[in-house]
Design an enzyme around this catalytic site. Structure first.
Site, short mmCIF file in Angstrom:
data_model
loop_
_atom_site.label_atom_id
_atom_site.label_comp_id
_atom_site.label_asym_id
_atom_site.label_seq_id
_atom_site.Cartn_x
_atom_site.Cartn_y
_atom_site.Cartn_z
N LYS A 66 83.27 -73.04 -19.05
CA LYS A 66 82.48 -74.02 -18.54
C LYS A 66 81.23 -74.07 -19.31
O LYS A 66 80.62 -73.00 -18.97
CB LYS A 66 82.31 -74.05 -17.09
N GLY A 79 75.35 -68.52 -8.09
CA GLY A 79 76.36 -67.41 -8.27
C GLY A 79 76.85 -67.40 -6.87
O GLY A 79 78.21 -67.19 -6.66
N GLU A 90 76.06 -62.57 -12.45
CA GLU A 90 74.85 -61.79 -12.57
C GLU A 90 73.81 -62.85 -12.15
O GLU A 90 73.86 -63.89 -12.67
CB GLU A 90 74.97 -61.50 -14.05
N CYS A 112 67.06 -61.62 -17.95
CA CYS A 112 67.44 -61.18 -16.87
C CYS A 112 66.68 -60.02 -16.41
O CYS A 112 66.52 -59.31 -15.21
CB CYS A 112 68.91 -60.90 -16.77
#
Lengths: 527, 527
Positions: A184, A246, A265, A302
């Site tokens: 996606k 998430g 994550e 991140c």
């Protein structure tokens, strides 16, 4: 190659008809033509069906053929040339050297997994030979190898338009494991996604991989992404993004008739702990390194250092002053999307307006669509009494937590959620104190660094890019490095199979030349 | 030692005050004194707190010390002597040789994990040395090892009162991994549980393990078991039991603020596929082997052969007749609990009364509390049209599915849920057909057997006792064999740590003498 705005479903390229999305130039907020058509439910159905059908063929491909496929993807990505780099810069706002570096990293990941395939250790091949004479019962012949889980859904990440996106780490590890992939695409870089998707398709066709081993869907709503996770043929999910995104996918996966693993994550503030000896010796140098890490890529990593912990004192004061000074010289930087920039500005404004939070410094202003870096400070006591201060502000914002003493610092660490990384800055004189703290950090983080910062995630065999919840959905694995292949595997045991029916990995003659465990002991391929 | 009906919470033995449960003699349904007091919420809180506190010490114990602890548990179980065997026979209704065998297996598991600890391969130690000269950026020193997840909740299983219960496979693998364990005892064998719990406590004390490394709770309601899974200090769950029980725990674990992995082994009907060549050559012998496997332990194995698939013909007719004949000679057997026996009788009655199901044979009657074995047959067409026929009937009942041809047989397999095992019976002439079917089975089962039955689960390195949902909650792992330790581990990466601060597993001098991966390649300890 010209970007067409097309979905890739197996071998078919076609414009989706469920709404439109547009690429947006990050620096200007301007739309880029052409439109990308969103996938319909029929498109999703077809992509999942083809992936499921491809699985039976793809899982049986040889390790060498799969390795060549991954290498071919890397080659095809490079062959996209400047069109890819320019489009990626335009859509992401990231500077050209970063995008070129990320392209190299993406190709490096694919090639690393080719090496992992040729090594074969990920199969964890085991042989426990029969013991026909054993009393009171004979022991059967037992052999074990890992097999792929099945088709995997991969969600592209906004902040790594190449390395964590269409042909990024999740796709590379899933394809290496033997799992077809349905991606996606992230709406922040649709053109980049289509180009890379075409490269994967070209590699698949060149390597005679089955149709459906890869598909790429654009989603103008959230229905296609959610439907992908819910589809019964999908057996695992890879995701990098927000905590809300998430956890939404985790809930969909857990509610399926057959729940599946989600490797999401999500969020991490990556505490950095400054020890007294290190501060006494080099507070200014640490501050400069910290600001460089904080502002790298507009802070959109991140592993961005969002939290500094230290015991109050002269050393910390020197650090704060030096960091504020260095920060004042940093330019505002284009952020990935207007939405991310707005959200960053909101997070910073909230901290700046917090009654207990002091603003230590700001970077230079840069107008709309550019993130202005920020550094704040708060007492440990106030930090401990407001859980919101632990929330990630995605961008180049960080918070210094001033602790009265070591005990209070330990208390702050004990109150932290799961993290991707934790860094400590130490001098030799800090070793004893650091040793005491390491077990606390190990329980809360997937990677522990000394005298460095978490940005810059090496793609290698000993890397863990993962950590306890909520930094990831499943702290038992990593999304970077060769160990990531383990996410998409499950073990199968074979009892008393005639040699002719055993998979090559387990045949007596060991034709794949694997290291195997025999009765639990490692045995070299030629012994 | 005398059974007191006491909880074990850390070093404290005390009677719970939240209700009572009693052991029940399986053969008579009679209560056995004394009562076991159910744990209160305070007891649960204390057990979890102690486990959490113990974790910090226990995870740092040396591999050798942990190996000795596991061996001491095995020794203490043996030292319980006849009292354990007798109590276990009484509570479970299982015959003495089986209980003695299971005791040996339980001790064998503990000792196998001691070997796994001394081998150290489960740590997956990896070293990627620094490359200070690399361009454009130096590479840091990166090292990786697996660490334990944290305190683990283990639910005892009714059908293996020793090997899958208080000191069974889940407890052994969790303790080996470095995780403290809180056991929720199964109410079907409380006396057995207390005895084994005392043995574990004695071993922990003898080996100077921290208080809280093990606790044992009885639960007179369901609140303690559910509260245990919900407790924030618990980081993983091991469970063997019913599908409804397992999925309830999965839901609790997924709804926690921090979701945790649940390893629930739930239900499996373990298809056995009889190929034409094998039927032509030895239908009667296969039938005898099948009936022996079906009725072993009153059919109360997770790997019991509950489904036979074959193409119609003379061979299958011979098999059915021989199986019915062998079955008629089997005695009814005491089942584990009156509840299980009632549920078995209900499942069999439902099949017997099913309009499309033919009763092929029954074993001998045995009165109340004894399971009477049963064999049924149905056409593939009818099987495919009623999903209920796939439901596990826990006990010695099996269903033959008669297929018109190979294609219909494949269709039945494709419609099967995830299974622990799948067995095929073949002659040489069946190899080609078997090769076609193996991939279908591999996608649906954790263990594939040739010319055998799934009962009899070897405890070794190449065993997988696990499979796709719903046979287990998480098909990525096994509950039997050395690979089970992986359930309770997560990887941590260490970047640029001074040697003095590295864990022993990763120090330059390799003091633990581990095989390690250096830059991805296996390196022997002394090279």
């Amino acid at each position: 190659m010209t970007i067409q705005g097309e979905l890739i479903i197996g071998h078919t390229l076609a414009k989706g008809t469920a709404g439109e999305i547009f690429g947006v130039e990050a620096a200007s907020g301007q739309r880029i033509e052409p439109a990308f058509g969103g996938a319909t439910k029929d498109d999703l159905e077809k992509a999942c069906r083809l992936a499921d059908e491809a699985f039976d063929t793809y899982r049986e491909t040889s390790l060498e053929d799969r390795a060549r496929f991954l290498e071919a993807i890397a080659d095809e990505i490079l062959a996209l040339g400047d069109e890819l780099v320019e489009r990626c810069c335009q859509e992401s706002g990231l500077p050209r050297p970063r995008v070129e570096g990320e392209r190299g990293r993406t190709m490096g990941q694919l090639r690393m997994f080719a090496g992992v395939l040729r090594d074969g250790g990920f199969l964890d091949a085991r042989v426990d030979p029969a013991m026909p004479e054993r009393q009171p019962l004979p022991r059967p012949d037992l052999r074990l190898r890992n097999v792929p889980l099945g088709p995997v859904a991969v969600f592209g990440a906004s902040n790594f338009p190449l390395a964590f996106s269409v042909a990024g780490g999740d796709t590379a590890s899933a394809l290496a494991a033997g799992c077809p992939v349905v991606v996606k695409a992230h709406s922040a870089h649709p053109g980049t996604s289509e180009l890379v998707g075409r490269a994967v398709l070209a590699a698949a066709q060149r390597c005679n991989m089955p149709e459906g081993v890869f598909s790429l869907l654009f989603d103008a709503s959230r229905q296609i992404g959610q439907g992908l996770v819910a589809d019964h043929r999908i057996k695992a999910v890879g995701f990098t993004g927000s905590r809300s995104g998430g956890t939404a996918l985790m809930q969909i996966a857990a509610a399926r008739p057959e729940p599946i693993p989600v490797y999401a994550e999500m969020s991490s503030i990556n505490p950095v702990i400054l020890f007294p000896g290190a501060l006494a010796a080099r507070a200014e140098a640490i501050a400069k390194g910290f600001v460089a890490s904080l502002t790298l890529g507009a802070g959109q990593f991140c592993t961005n250092p969002g939290l500094i912990l230290a015991v109050e004192g002269e050393g910390l004061k020197t650090f704060e002053a030096a960091a504020a000074k260095a920060l004042a010289e940093t330019s505002a930087a284009v952020m990935l999307t207007p939405g991310i920039c707005k959200s960053y500005a909101g997070g910073v404004a909230k901290l700046a307006g917090h009654a207990k939070v002091e603003t230590l410094g700001r970077g230079q202003e840069g107008g709309e669509l550019r993130g202005q870096s920020a550094l704040f400070a708060v007492s440990a006591e106030d930090f401990l009494s407001d859980a919101h201060l632990q929330e990630e502000v995605f961008g180049s914002s960080s918070l210094v937590v001033r602790c009265r003493d070591e005990a209070e610092l330990a208390k702050v660490i004990q109150g932290l959620e799961g993290q991707l990384t934790a860094a400590i800055h130490i001098a030799d004189s800090d070793h004893a104190a650091a040793r005491k703290l390491l077990p606390l950090l190990e329980k809360r983080a997937g990677r522990i660094l000394v005298n460095g910062f978490g940005t810059g995630v090496e793609v290698s065999h000993a890397m863990v890019h993962g950590g306890p919840y909520p930094s990831t959905a499943d702290g038992r694995s990593t999304s970077v490095g060769s160990k990531a292949i383990e996410r998409f595997l499950r073990p199968v045991s074979y009892q008393d199979l005639p040699d002719a029916l055993l998979p090559d990995a387990l045949k007596d003659a060991n034709p794949l030349k694997l290291w195997r465990r025999q009765d639990g002991k490692l045995v070299a391929p030629n012994s």
